[in-house]
Design a protein around this motif. Structure first.
Motif, PDB file in Angstrom:
ATOM      1  N   PHE A  91      -4.628 -10.954  -8.671  1.00 45.30           N
ATOM      2  CA  PHE A  91      -3.343 -10.551  -9.695  1.00 45.30           C
ATOM      3  C   PHE A  91      -2.379  -9.473  -8.859  1.00 45.30           C
ATOM      4  O   PHE A  91      -1.442  -9.727  -8.966  1.00 45.30           O
ATOM      5  CB  PHE A  91      -4.009  -9.964 -10.727  1.00 45.30           C
ATOM      6  N   GLY A  92      -3.190  -8.432  -8.240  1.00 46.74           N
ATOM      7  CA  GLY A  92      -2.432  -7.375  -7.522  1.00 46.74           C
ATOM      8  C   GLY A  92      -1.883  -6.482  -8.759  1.00 46.74           C
ATOM      9  O   GLY A  92      -2.539  -6.313  -9.751  1.00 46.74           O
ATOM     10  N   ALA A  93      -0.979  -5.305  -8.003  1.00 44.17           N
ATOM     11  CA  ALA A  93      -0.905  -4.260  -8.863  1.00 44.17           C
ATOM     12  C   ALA A  93       0.233  -3.633  -8.083  1.00 44.17           C
ATOM     13  O   ALA A  93       0.873  -3.941  -6.868  1.00 44.17           O
ATOM     14  CB  ALA A  93      -2.017  -3.390  -8.993  1.00 44.17           C
ATOM     15  N   GLY A  94       0.901  -2.915  -8.902  1.00 42.79           N
ATOM     16  CA  GLY A  94       2.253  -1.874  -8.125  1.00 42.79           C
ATOM     17  C   GLY A  94       3.539  -2.341  -8.414  1.00 42.79           C
ATOM     18  O   GLY A  94       4.193  -1.695  -8.333  1.00 42.79           O
ATOM     19  N   ALA A  95       3.740  -3.442  -8.962  1.00 41.11           N
ATOM     20  CA  ALA A  95       5.088  -4.139  -9.150  1.00 41.11           C
ATOM     21  C   ALA A  95       5.564  -3.436 -10.628  1.00 41.11           C
ATOM     22  O   ALA A  95       4.702  -3.168 -11.496  1.00 41.11           O
ATOM     23  CB  ALA A  95       5.234  -5.462  -9.153  1.00 41.11           C
ATOM     24  N   ALA A  96       6.906  -3.143 -10.904  1.00 44.73           N
ATOM     25  CA  ALA A  96       7.261  -2.704 -12.296  1.00 44.73           C
ATOM     26  C   ALA A  96       6.808  -3.604 -13.493  1.00 44.73           C
ATOM     27  O   ALA A  96       7.003  -4.795 -13.311  1.00 44.73           O
ATOM     28  CB  ALA A  96       8.807  -2.656 -11.982  1.00 44.73           C
ATOM     29  N   GLY A  97       6.311  -3.246 -14.336  1.00 48.96           N
ATOM     30  CA  GLY A  97       5.640  -3.937 -15.462  1.00 48.96           C
ATOM     31  C   GLY A  97       4.522  -4.824 -15.327  1.00 48.96           C
ATOM     32  O   GLY A  97       4.162  -5.430 -16.350  1.00 48.96           O
ATOM     33  N   ALA A 150      -1.290   7.164 -10.985  1.00 42.31           N
ATOM     34  CA  ALA A 150      -1.229   6.485  -9.857  1.00 42.31           C
ATOM     35  C   ALA A 150      -1.542   5.012  -9.936  1.00 42.31           C
ATOM     36  O   ALA A 150      -2.242   4.563 -10.891  1.00 42.31           O
ATOM     37  CB  ALA A 150      -2.300   6.980  -9.216  1.00 42.31           C
ATOM     38  N   GLN A 151      -0.696   4.116  -9.446  1.00 43.99           N
ATOM     39  CA  GLN A 151      -0.986   2.672  -9.404  1.00 43.99           C
ATOM     40  C   GLN A 151      -1.990   2.501  -8.203  1.00 43.99           C
ATOM     41  O   GLN A 151      -2.306   1.139  -8.035  1.00 43.99           O
ATOM     42  CB  GLN A 151       0.507   2.132  -8.956  1.00 43.99           C
TER      43      GLN A 151
END
Ligand code: 8LQ
Length: 473
Positions: free
Chosen positions: A183-189, A451-452
């Motif tokens: 899925f990932g992480a860190g992008a806005a929203g 923190a992301q």
């Protein structure tokens, strides 16, 4: 013995019966003395290989008067000089882009990753195809010990770019024949979307940094979703301390209703999961010595410290042909115990995980303080709102320690008296726990940035203060 060789050659279709506790029962439960003999053999092979292929190692060891054939015991191996991250950076400046410690032809590099920091010259990690397969095998084997099985869904809630944590989990999950959800992480929203997906997909396992798991829970609640609705059973944490800090681990387990498993060494040391907790223990991390050889060493001499003592991990790859690390100094702090580990594997283990970094330690009025100690104290308070900052400053000639703590919504809403109680309680617990008087400031919930990825909670502005003083004189 269960396909153990250098270079590694694993049967990619092997899968244990799901009821089996150990992926490679012999290797995981063998007599430690016999394992050490085999590790020594592997070390000699890796060293001979690196000496022949990498000018970096040849020059370094020639200068130290060491030849791979001299290594006849694990004690001899302690005399091999450690590799530092600065040396790796310098090697890549000399021989761009991969450095003169790349031991395979450049056109055989299968994956390129790099340091995820935002400052300084980046360091490139290059990984060959065979190594990538062995990394998948090693991670699948370790994730088996977490209780993950073929067909289980593994949600990867971490950055998918330079950070190799996410890719390493993906490799293990795919080798395991699990359902990988990168899925990932860190992008806005993206965190709110993650919460909705988690509720929908109900994965058995999730991977994240501890900071991100706390952030995800807050965002989920804003979305009116209780993190327990995700149905997660296993939470793999790496990247920073947290998974082995009881206050954080208990909090995450309570929020998610999942078992938290701490793991992680360094990106350079991929398969980076070679120290990892498992489903059968709450005690820190087990050292998978037959994948990466771990030594816990005195930070000055880099000789092993006795079991039961504190030191810094020094790592050696036993299964990497692309950029093998041979005695890489980590700069982390830990304490080790001899095996068998509580899960029955005959490996040594780190009962408290990695709890700090040598260079994170700061001195306040001659006391040594680790940020993770402060974190353990404040995050363990039920009144804690989810974030804090540590600010070290200098007032006159004295160092001052400020700790800003967010209050939980209940405490904050209860008003001035409850806030004053929290301030006094935190100051008392900090004084007792770290031996230093701290000025505590209580903040409203959600004041501080979340923190992301990995959290940075310490601000040392004493240097700033010193430079201001200089400007004035
Ligand atoms: N670090 C990493 N894992 C840690 C843990 N479980 N407990 C305490 N500190 C930990 C991809 C993996 O997460 C490994 C990784 O984060 O690699 P990096 O980005 O090279 O960062 C390595 C550093 O993160 C270690 O030296 C520890 O300080 C910390």
């Amino acid at each position: 013995m269960e396909d153990w060789s250098f270079p590694p050659a694993y049967n990619s279709s092997y899968l244990p019966d799901p009821s089996q506790r150990f992926w490679y029962p012999k290797r995981e439960t063998m007599d430690p003395g016999a394992r050490e003999k085999a590790i020594l053999e592997r070390i000699r092979e890796v060293m001979a290989y690196a000496y022949a292929k990498a000018p970096f190692y040849k020059n370094k060891w020639d200068e130290a008067g060491i030849h791979p054939s001299h290594i006849r015991s694990l004690e001899d191996f302690e005399k091999v000089p450690v590799v530092t991250k600065q040396e790796l950076r310098a090697a890549q400046e000399r021989a761009e882009p991969f450095g003169d410690y790349l031991c395979i032809p450049e056109n055989e590099v299968h994956r390129v990753h790099g340091t995820s920091g935002t400052t300084g010259r980046p360091v490139i990690f290059s990984i060959g195809k065979n190594d990538w397969d062995a990394i998948g095998n090693a991670h699948a084997r370790i994730m088996w010990s977490f209780g993950i099985r073929p067909g289980d869904m593994v949600f990867i809630g971490a950055l998918f770019s330079l950070y190799i944590g996410s890719w390493g989990i993906l490799a293990g999950s795919e080798r395991m024949r699990a359902k990988s959800f990168p899925f990932g992480a860190g992008a806005a929203g993206q965190t709110a979307i993650a919460a909705r997906w988690l509720k929908l997909a109900k994965p058995k396992a999730i991977y994240n940094t501890p900071s991100y798991a706390l952030h995800l829970a807050e965002v989920a609640r804003e979305e009116k979703i209780d993190p327990r609705e995700f149905g997660i059973k296993i939470m793999m944490c790496s990247g920073e301390p947290g998974g082995s800090i009881p206050a954080i681990r208990n909090k995450l387990e309570e929020i998610y209703g999942a078992k938290v498993i701490d793991c992680g060494t360094m990106a350079e040391m991929t398969p980076w999961m070679s120290s990892a907790g498992n489903s059968e223990t709450d005690l820190g991390m087990v050292l998978w010595q037959d994948i990466v050889y771990h030594e816990v060493c005195d930070p000055k001499t880099f000789m092993r410290v006795p079991y039961g003592s504190q030191g810094t991990p020094v790592y050696t790859h036993l299964e990497r042909t692309s950029q093998p690390m041979i005695r890489l100094a980590s700069g982390d702090l830990t304490m080790w115990e001899s095996g068998p580990a509580p899960c029955g594997r005959t490996y040594p283990y780190l009962p408290k995980g990695l709890y700090g970094r040598i260079d994170d330690m700061f001195q306040i009025r001659a006391e040594n303080v680790y940020p993770s100690d402060i974190e353990a104290i404040v995050a363990g308070m039920p009144e804690y709102g989810g974030e804090h900052r540590v600010i070290i400053t200098r007032a006159g000639q004295m160092d001052e320690l400020f700790v800003q703590i967010e209050a939980s919504p209940g405490i904050y809403q209860a008003g001035d008296a409850a806030i004053a109680d929290l301030r006094a309680k935190a100051a008392t617990l900090l004084q007792r726990g770290i031996g230093v008087r701290a000025k505590v400031e209580v903040l409203a919930p959600n004041t501080l940035e979340r923190a992301q990825h990995k959290a940075r909670r310490v601000i040392d502005d004493r240097n700033l203060f010193a430079s201001l003083q200089q400007d004035r004189t």
